[in-house]
Design a protein around this motif. Structure first.
Motif, PDB file in Angstrom:
ATOM      1  N   UNK A 135      34.406   2.496  33.767  1.00  0.00           N
ATOM      2  CA  UNK A 135      33.519   2.848  32.652  1.00  0.00           C
ATOM      3  C   UNK A 135      32.334   1.901  32.569  1.00  0.00           C
ATOM      4  N   UNK A 136      32.577   0.619  32.818  1.00  0.00           N
ATOM      5  CA  UNK A 136      31.466  -0.339  32.794  1.00  0.00           C
ATOM      6  C   UNK A 136      30.441  -0.013  33.876  1.00  0.00           C
ATOM      7  N   UNK A 137      30.922   0.346  35.059  1.00  0.00           N
ATOM      8  CA  UNK A 137      29.996   0.698  36.125  1.00  0.00           C
ATOM      9  C   UNK A 137      29.277   2.012  35.815  1.00  0.00           C
ATOM     10  N   UNK A 138      29.978   2.943  35.155  1.00  0.00           N
ATOM     11  CA  UNK A 138      29.296   4.174  34.718  1.00  0.00           C
ATOM     12  C   UNK A 138      28.146   3.824  33.785  1.00  0.00           C
ATOM     13  N   UNK A 139      28.419   2.950  32.819  1.00  0.00           N
ATOM     14  CA  UNK A 139      27.367   2.544  31.887  1.00  0.00           C
ATOM     15  C   UNK A 139      26.187   1.905  32.630  1.00  0.00           C
ATOM     16  N   UNK A 140      26.496   1.060  33.612  1.00  0.00           N
ATOM     17  CA  UNK A 140      25.446   0.369  34.359  1.00  0.00           C
ATOM     18  C   UNK A 140      24.600   1.356  35.158  1.00  0.00           C
TER      19      UNK A 140
END
Length: 456
Positions: A135-140
């Motif tokens: 999810x963090x990489x999706x946000x990034x």
């Protein structure tokens, strides 16, 4: 279904310019430098929409792990509703006070009290950590696709359409993942959380349509909200008991239950489950977002000498869809909630129909078209809701037929949304000369003062 962008609206595609306002200190001072570094790692030959889709692909991988390990949300439902499992969890945590729920039967229909649960293994802790990273990489990646568009000269209306479409789908998938991590299972809380997250997303899009600006407040869903969910996944991965941690009471978790003064105040009856306390906080956030969004819309409309009341009619499609889907879910004595496979499919159908509704709104925004008050995706759900509450259901007369109706809704929603995506992407790429997944040098793109749009 026809074309979603008629020829007379094509000139607006060339006039479109993105406008955004991000008031988040986290974006500016914490994540901003990371995003600026990350986008520089991508070659200029990588299309912005490829970055966006890659981020959504990570979320799909997370969702697939949920489907494999607990695709019916059976574990969270069993741990919350089954008395034997609840007592076992309570003793394992050595809690003196029992967890308290806002709702009778911990937010589950009375018809589920005699439900026989499957012996579903608990999701391994490390899986939750992969959800946090994904999810963090999706946000990034979602944050840098616009930066990549400006680097490559590929900025335009298609990018906003693609970005919002992926965000809408991610919203539903993350809601299901979060229900698993928070251990709420197939309860009323799962439905409430889906309503809250989808409503927040719709409000932001509705606000952008009327103001022309995408506002991100000091505490917004795409930034702080996602980081909070990442935190939930990480906590679930690290604490003993995994997702069962969130089924404990807030005073038990904080250790206040051992205090004499807490006992003297009778706080045991307010030992609200941690997951319900968190979701209640989210509901309060929705109320704050409603006030803030309408404040921006009212200011923009009054500055143009327009009515500040008329835009409220644009919330009717959201209300209609949310009420219709909720009524359907609770019909047939809660059969959709009792059947895990049906419930997950129902939520997916709900989310895709919502993405279609938001897509229509974004198309209207980038083409300066009238507000889309109605779409056919809601009609099937309306028929399903009515049938579910008839004294003798015509179609959903058995659990098997209920599942068939829900899966049919999912298939129909997917078909409508795919047709919408294909039509809109084809129209915009043909008109602007900017492919969806390929970078074209600026000199080979159609100038804004040329092309079919000028003749319309």
């Amino acid at each position: 279904m026809g074309h979603y962008i008629p020829e007379r609206r094509l000139p607006a595609l060339h006039a479109y310019k993105y406008a955004g306002q991000d008031d988040s200190p986290v974006s500016k001072y914490v994540l901003g430098p990371w995003w600026n570094w990350l986008v520089e790692q991508f070659p200029l030959t990588v299309a912005p929409n490829t970055i966006t889709l890659s981020g959504l692909g990570l979320v799909f991988i997370n969702f697939l792990t949920l489907l494999v390990l607990d695709g019916t949300l059976e574990h969270g439902t069993a741990a919350s509703l089954d008395p034997a499992r609840r007592v076992l969890s309570l003793n394992a945590s050595h809690d003196a006070w029992a967890p308290v729920s806002f709702f009778e039967h911990h937010g589950f229909p009375a018809s589920m009290r005699e439900h026989r649960f499957l012996d579903v293994p608990r999701i391994p802790p490390w899986i939750f950590m992969t959800w946090a990273v994904g999810l963090f990489m999706y946000q990034s990646l979602d944050a840098i696709d616009g930066k990549q568009a400006r680097r490559t000269g590929m900025a335009g209306p298609l990018g906003e359409m693609f970005d919002h479409g992926c965000d809408a789908i991610n919203t539903t998938l993350e809601c299901l993942l979060c229900c698993a991590a928070l251990n709420v299972g197939r309860s009323y809380w799962a439905i409430a959380s889906l309503i809250a997250t989808l409503s927040n997303f719709y409000l932001t899009t509705w606000e952008e349509y009327h103001t022309g600006i995408l506002y991100l407040s000091a505490f917004s869903g795409p930034v702080e909200g996602i980081l909070m969910i990442c935190g939930i996944y990480a906590i679930t991965a690290l604490v003993p008991g995994g997702a069962s941690f969130w089924g404990r009471g807030i005073f038990s978790l904080t250790g206040l239950e051992s205090s004499d003064w807490a006992a003297s105040l009778g706080l045991a009856k307010w030992n609200i489950k941690a997951n319900e306390a968190f979701l209640t906080f989210g509901a309060l956030g929705l109320c704050a977002n409603i006030v803030a969004s309408y404040g921006n819309v009212r200011h923009a409309r009054r500055s143009r000498g327009q009515s500040a009341v008329t835009p409220l009619l644009g919330l009717l499609p959201l209300v209609l869809q949310q009420v219709t889907m909720t009524v359907w879910a609770l019909g047939n004595d809660g059969q959709i909630l009792r059947d895990g496979a049906t419930f997950v499919a129902f939520c997916c159908a709900w989310g895709i129909a919502f993405a279609y509704s938001v897509g229509l709104l974004i198309v209207a925004h980038v083409t300066k078209a009238p507000f889309p008050y109605w779409n056919g995706a809601t009609l099937y759900a309306l028929l399903g809701a009515i049938d579910a509450w008839l004294p003798n259901s015509i179609v959903q007369s058995s659990p098997t037929n209920v599942r068939f109706a829900v899966y049919s809704s999912l298939a129909l929603s997917v078909a409508i949304y795919l047709h919408f995506c294909h039509d809109v992407i084809t129209t915009i790429t043909k008109e602007t000369g900017k492919p969806c997944f390929r970078v074209v040098p600026p000199e080979k793109q159609k100038p804004q003062n040329k092309g079919k749009g000028k003749k319309a």
